[in-house]
Design a protein around this motif. Structure first.
Motif, PDB file in Angstrom:
ATOM      1  N   PHE A  44      -8.048  21.849  43.106  1.00  0.00           N
ATOM      2  CA  PHE A  44      -8.971  22.573  42.230  1.00  0.00           C
ATOM      3  C   PHE A  44      -9.778  21.606  41.365  1.00  0.00           C
ATOM      4  CE2 PHE A  44      -6.051  26.485  42.252  1.00  0.00           C
ATOM      5  CZ  PHE A  44      -6.821  27.129  43.195  1.00  0.00           C
ATOM      6  N   GLU A  45      -9.100  20.616  40.809  1.00  0.00           N
ATOM      7  CA  GLU A  45      -9.796  19.637  39.960  1.00  0.00           C
ATOM      8  C   GLU A  45     -10.856  18.882  40.753  1.00  0.00           C
ATOM      9  OE1 GLU A  45      -6.963  17.065  38.052  1.00  0.00           O
ATOM     10  OE2 GLU A  45      -5.846  18.771  37.246  1.00  0.00           O
ATOM     11  N   ALA A  46     -10.524  18.473  41.968  1.00  0.00           N
ATOM     12  CA  ALA A  46     -11.478  17.749  42.802  1.00  0.00           C
ATOM     13  C   ALA A  46     -12.669  18.633  43.175  1.00  0.00           C
ATOM     14  CB  ALA A  46     -10.785  17.231  44.067  1.00  0.00           C
ATOM     15  N   MET A  47     -12.395  19.895  43.484  1.00  0.00           N
ATOM     16  CA  MET A  47     -13.483  20.823  43.816  1.00  0.00           C
ATOM     17  C   MET A  47     -14.388  21.045  42.607  1.00  0.00           C
ATOM     18  SD  MET A  47     -11.392  23.569  46.163  1.00  0.00           S
ATOM     19  CE  MET A  47     -12.773  24.635  46.540  1.00  0.00           C
ATOM     20  N   GLU A  48     -13.783  21.197  41.441  1.00  0.00           N
ATOM     21  CA  GLU A  48     -14.559  21.414  40.224  1.00  0.00           C
ATOM     22  C   GLU A  48     -15.439  20.198  39.929  1.00  0.00           C
ATOM     23  OE1 GLU A  48     -13.977  23.206  35.777  1.00  0.00           O
ATOM     24  OE2 GLU A  48     -12.243  22.287  36.729  1.00  0.00           O
ATOM     25  N   GLU A  49     -14.880  19.001  40.045  1.00  0.00           N
ATOM     26  CA  GLU A  49     -15.654  17.776  39.819  1.00  0.00           C
ATOM     27  C   GLU A  49     -16.816  17.672  40.806  1.00  0.00           C
ATOM     28  OE1 GLU A  49     -13.106  14.344  39.813  1.00  0.00           O
ATOM     29  OE2 GLU A  49     -11.795  15.220  38.281  1.00  0.00           O
ATOM     30  N   ALA A  50     -16.563  18.017  42.050  1.00  0.00           N
ATOM     31  CA  ALA A  50     -17.617  17.951  43.067  1.00  0.00           C
ATOM     32  C   ALA A  50     -18.743  18.945  42.761  1.00  0.00           C
ATOM     33  CB  ALA A  50     -17.028  18.228  44.452  1.00  0.00           C
ATOM     34  N   LEU A  51     -18.372  20.158  42.333  1.00  0.00           N
ATOM     35  CA  LEU A  51     -19.388  21.147  41.985  1.00  0.00           C
ATOM     36  C   LEU A  51     -20.189  20.709  40.765  1.00  0.00           C
ATOM     37  CD1 LEU A  51     -17.405  24.433  42.593  1.00  0.00           C
ATOM     38  CD2 LEU A  51     -19.406  23.645  43.853  1.00  0.00           C
ATOM     39  N   GLN A  52     -19.522  20.135  39.783  1.00  0.00           N
ATOM     40  CA  GLN A  52     -20.220  19.650  38.592  1.00  0.00           C
ATOM     41  C   GLN A  52     -21.186  18.530  38.949  1.00  0.00           C
ATOM     42  OE1 GLN A  52     -16.997  18.613  35.983  1.00  0.00           O
ATOM     43  NE2 GLN A  52     -16.768  20.692  35.200  1.00  0.00           N
ATOM     44  N   LYS A  53     -20.740  17.626  39.801  1.00  0.00           N
ATOM     45  CA  LYS A  53     -21.598  16.516  40.222  1.00  0.00           C
ATOM     46  C   LYS A  53     -22.815  17.037  40.981  1.00  0.00           C
ATOM     47  CE  LYS A  53     -21.616  12.165  42.702  1.00  0.00           C
ATOM     48  NZ  LYS A  53     -20.864  11.185  43.477  1.00  0.00           N
ATOM     49  N   ALA A  54     -22.608  17.992  41.855  1.00  0.00           N
ATOM     50  CA  ALA A  54     -23.717  18.564  42.610  1.00  0.00           C
ATOM     51  C   ALA A  54     -24.708  19.260  41.681  1.00  0.00           C
ATOM     52  CB  ALA A  54     -23.192  19.551  43.656  1.00  0.00           C
ATOM     53  N   ALA A  55     -24.187  19.985  40.694  1.00  0.00           N
ATOM     54  CA  ALA A  55     -25.063  20.680  39.741  1.00  0.00           C
ATOM     55  C   ALA A  55     -25.853  19.681  38.905  1.00  0.00           C
ATOM     56  CB  ALA A  55     -24.242  21.590  38.839  1.00  0.00           C
ATOM     57  N   ARG A  56     -25.203  18.604  38.465  1.00  0.00           N
ATOM     58  CA  ARG A  56     -25.917  17.572  37.693  1.00  0.00           C
ATOM     59  C   ARG A  56     -27.006  16.926  38.530  1.00  0.00           C
ATOM     60  NH1 ARG A  56     -20.746  16.366  35.683  1.00  0.00           N
ATOM     61  NH2 ARG A  56     -20.502  14.684  37.171  1.00  0.00           N
ATOM     62  N   SER A  57     -26.721  16.681  39.806  1.00  0.00           N
ATOM     63  CA  SER A  57     -27.721  16.081  40.692  1.00  0.00           C
ATOM     64  C   SER A  57     -28.922  17.001  40.875  1.00  0.00           C
ATOM     65  CB  SER A  57     -27.117  15.790  42.060  1.00  0.00           C
ATOM     66  OG  SER A  57     -26.143  14.796  41.965  1.00  0.00           O
ATOM     67  N   LYS A  58     -28.646  18.279  40.999  1.00  0.00           N
ATOM     68  CA  LYS A  58     -29.727  19.226  41.246  1.00  0.00           C
ATOM     69  C   LYS A  58     -30.495  19.586  39.971  1.00  0.00           C
ATOM     70  CE  LYS A  58     -30.962  23.539  43.350  1.00  0.00           C
ATOM     71  NZ  LYS A  58     -30.913  24.115  44.645  1.00  0.00           N
ATOM     72  N   TYR A  59     -29.780  19.816  38.868  1.00  0.00           N
ATOM     73  CA  TYR A  59     -30.405  20.343  37.662  1.00  0.00           C
ATOM     74  C   TYR A  59     -30.537  19.329  36.521  1.00  0.00           C
ATOM     75  CZ  TYR A  59     -29.480  24.687  40.077  1.00  0.00           C
ATOM     76  OH  TYR A  59     -29.430  25.679  41.018  1.00  0.00           O
ATOM     77  N   GLY A  60     -29.923  18.153  36.663  1.00  0.00           N
ATOM     78  CA  GLY A  60     -30.024  17.148  35.616  1.00  0.00           C
ATOM     79  C   GLY A  60     -28.839  17.183  34.661  1.00  0.00           C
ATOM     80  N   GLN A  61     -28.714  16.118  33.880  1.00  0.00           N
ATOM     81  CA  GLN A  61     -27.583  15.963  32.982  1.00  0.00           C
ATOM     82  C   GLN A  61     -27.593  16.936  31.806  1.00  0.00           C
ATOM     83  OE1 GLN A  61     -25.075  14.507  33.942  1.00  0.00           O
ATOM     84  NE2 GLN A  61     -25.069  12.317  33.563  1.00  0.00           N
TER      85      GLN A  61
END
Length: 64
Positions: A44-61
């Motif tokens: 779950f933690e790894a999935m959450e980190e991956a989703l957060q990283k993808a969102a930051r890449s797409k929408y910015g910091q």
């Protein structure tokens, strides 16, 4: 064990679509944890980190 926040967050999708996505993500986490013999919370933690990283890449910091 409670669900990670990203499983609970509301998306701009219909409730049935959100339910399907959530269930599929839970199934993926369970399968990965079982196949790799690791704790589901780590998956779950790894999935959450991956989703957060993808969102930051797409929408910015600057966006939450």
């Amino acid at each position: 064990m409670g669900l990670p926040a990203f499983f609970i967050a509301r998306l701009k999708l219909s409730d049935s679509k959100v339910r399907i996505i959530r269930e599929e993500m839970l199934q993926v986490a369970e399968v990965v944890a079982r196949e790799k013999s690791i704790d589901k919370s780590l998956v779950f933690e790894a999935m959450e980190e991956a989703l957060q990283k993808a969102a930051r890449s797409k929408y910015g910091q600057g966006r939450d």
